[in-house]
Design an enzyme around this catalytic site. Structure first.
Site, PDB file in Angstrom:
ATOM      1  N   HIS A   1       2.228  11.853  -7.074  1.00 40.57           N
ATOM      2  CA  HIS A   1       0.818  11.491  -7.224  1.00 40.57           C
ATOM      3  C   HIS A   1       0.598   9.999  -7.005  1.00 40.57           C
ATOM      4  O   HIS A   1       1.525   9.207  -7.076  1.00 40.57           O
ATOM      5  CB  HIS A   1       0.323  11.864  -8.620  1.00 40.57           C
ATOM      6  CG  HIS A   1       1.195  11.356  -9.727  1.00 40.57           C
ATOM      7  ND1 HIS A   1       2.180  12.117 -10.329  1.00 40.57           N
ATOM      8  CD2 HIS A   1       1.237  10.151 -10.345  1.00 40.57           C
ATOM      9  CE1 HIS A   1       2.769  11.395 -11.268  1.00 40.57           C
ATOM     10  NE2 HIS A   1       2.221  10.215 -11.295  1.00 40.57           N
TER      11      HIS A   1
ATOM     12  N   HIS B   1       0.836  -1.204   0.000  1.00 43.54           N
ATOM     13  CA  HIS B   1       0.000   0.000   0.000  1.00 43.54           C
ATOM     14  C   HIS B   1       0.868   1.249   0.000  1.00 43.54           C
ATOM     15  O   HIS B   1       2.059   1.191   0.255  1.00 43.54           O
ATOM     16  CB  HIS B   1      -0.953   0.029   1.210  1.00 43.54           C
ATOM     17  CG  HIS B   1      -0.281  -0.008   2.553  1.00 43.54           C
ATOM     18  ND1 HIS B   1      -0.257  -1.135   3.352  1.00 43.54           N
ATOM     19  CD2 HIS B   1       0.425   0.939   3.238  1.00 43.54           C
ATOM     20  CE1 HIS B   1       0.406  -0.879   4.464  1.00 43.54           C
ATOM     21  NE2 HIS B   1       0.830   0.374   4.421  1.00 43.54           N
TER      22      HIS B   1
ATOM     23  N   GLU C   1      -3.296  11.115 -10.343  1.00 43.51           N
ATOM     24  CA  GLU C   1      -3.203  11.132 -11.811  1.00 43.51           C
ATOM     25  C   GLU C   1      -4.177  10.108 -12.383  1.00 43.51           C
ATOM     26  O   GLU C   1      -4.252   8.969 -11.895  1.00 43.51           O
ATOM     27  CB  GLU C   1      -1.776  10.754 -12.219  1.00 43.51           C
ATOM     28  CG  GLU C   1      -1.555  10.762 -13.717  1.00 43.51           C
ATOM     29  CD  GLU C   1      -0.169  10.293 -14.070  1.00 43.51           C
ATOM     30  OE1 GLU C   1       0.378   9.418 -13.390  1.00 43.51           O
ATOM     31  OE2 GLU C   1       0.385  10.823 -15.039  1.00 43.51           O
TER      32      GLU C   1
ATOM     33  N   GLU D   1      -3.656   3.347   2.039  1.00 46.42           N
ATOM     34  CA  GLU D   1      -3.903   3.403   3.496  1.00 46.42           C
ATOM     35  C   GLU D   1      -4.126   4.857   3.883  1.00 46.42           C
ATOM     36  O   GLU D   1      -3.219   5.694   3.703  1.00 46.42           O
ATOM     37  CB  GLU D   1      -2.699   2.836   4.253  1.00 46.42           C
ATOM     38  CG  GLU D   1      -2.817   2.859   5.760  1.00 46.42           C
ATOM     39  CD  GLU D   1      -1.545   2.360   6.444  1.00 46.42           C
ATOM     40  OE1 GLU D   1      -0.455   2.476   5.852  1.00 46.42           O
ATOM     41  OE2 GLU D   1      -1.649   1.847   7.564  1.00 46.42           O
TER      42      GLU D   1
END
Ligand SMILES: C[C@@H](O)C(=O)SC[C@H](NC(=O)CC[C@H](N)C(=O)O)C(=O)NCC(=O)O
Ligand code: NI
Length: 137
Positions: free
Chosen positions: A82, A12, A130, A63
Site C-alpha cells: 500500500h 516518489h 492505507e 508518480e
C-alpha cells in the site's frame, strides 16, 4: 542512520494507471493532493503526473504513469502492499470518503495484532491506500 543516508532522498513511488484523469481526480479531489506537474513523452507514448502534499524539492510524492492506449487493467500482484497517508480523525475522514463514493475495503479500526487505527481504501486501479490515524499512534 549510517554515513550513506545523507546522500539519498526518497523522491516518489510510481504506479501505472489506466485512466490518468480519473486517477488525478481521485488523488487531488478525494485525497486533497496537488497536481504538481504533468509531463508528456510522445516518443515513449506515456505521461507522468506527479501528485502530492508539497513540492518535490521537499516532499515524497506519487508518480502516476499513464501508458497511452493501454486498455488492459494492470495486475497489481501479491507483492505490492500500500501507499500510506496519515490523517487525524480517521473515522470522520472515512465517513467523508464513503459519502464521496470511495471504496473502503477495510473500514477504520485498530490494526490486527496492533493498536494503531488504520483503514484501507482503493484507488481507481485497485491500489490499496492505507489511512493511518495519527492520533492513535
Ligand atoms: C502500521 C501500518 O503502516 C501497517 O501497514 S501495519 C498493517 C497490517 N500489516 C500486516 O499485517 C502485514 C503482514 C501481512 N501478513 C501482510 O503481508 O500484509 C495490516 O495489513 N493489517 C490488516 C488489518 O486489517 O489490520
Ligand atoms: Ni503501512
Amino acid at each position: 542512520m549510517n554515513e550513506a543516508s545523507g546522500q539519498f532522498r526518497m523522491m516518489h513511488t510510481m504506479i501505472r494507471v489506466l485512466d490518468l484523469d480519473k486517477s488525478i481526480a481521485f488523488y487531488t479531489g478525494l485525497l486533497g493532493m496537488t497536481l504538481l506537474r504533468r509531463d508528456d513523452y510522445p516518443d515513449g507514448k506515456f505521461t507522468n503526473a506527479f501528485v502530492g502534499y508539497g513540492p518535490e524539492e521537499s516532499d515524497t510524492v506519487v508518480e502516476l504513469t499513464h501508458n497511452w492506449g493501454r486498455e488492459e487493467p494492470y495486475e497489481i500482484g501479491s507483492g505490492f502492499g500500500h501507499l500510506a497517508l496519515g490523517v487525524t480523525d480517521i473515522y470522520a475522514v472515512c465517513d467523508a470518503l464513503a459519502q464521496q463514493g470511495a471504496k473502503i475495503p477495510r473500514p477504520p479500526g485498530p490494526m490486527l495484532h496492533g493498536t494503531t487505527h488504520i483503514a484501507f481504501i482503493e484507488d481507481p486501479d485497485g491500489y490499496k491506500i492505507e489511512l493511518i490515524g495519527l492520533d492513535t499512534m
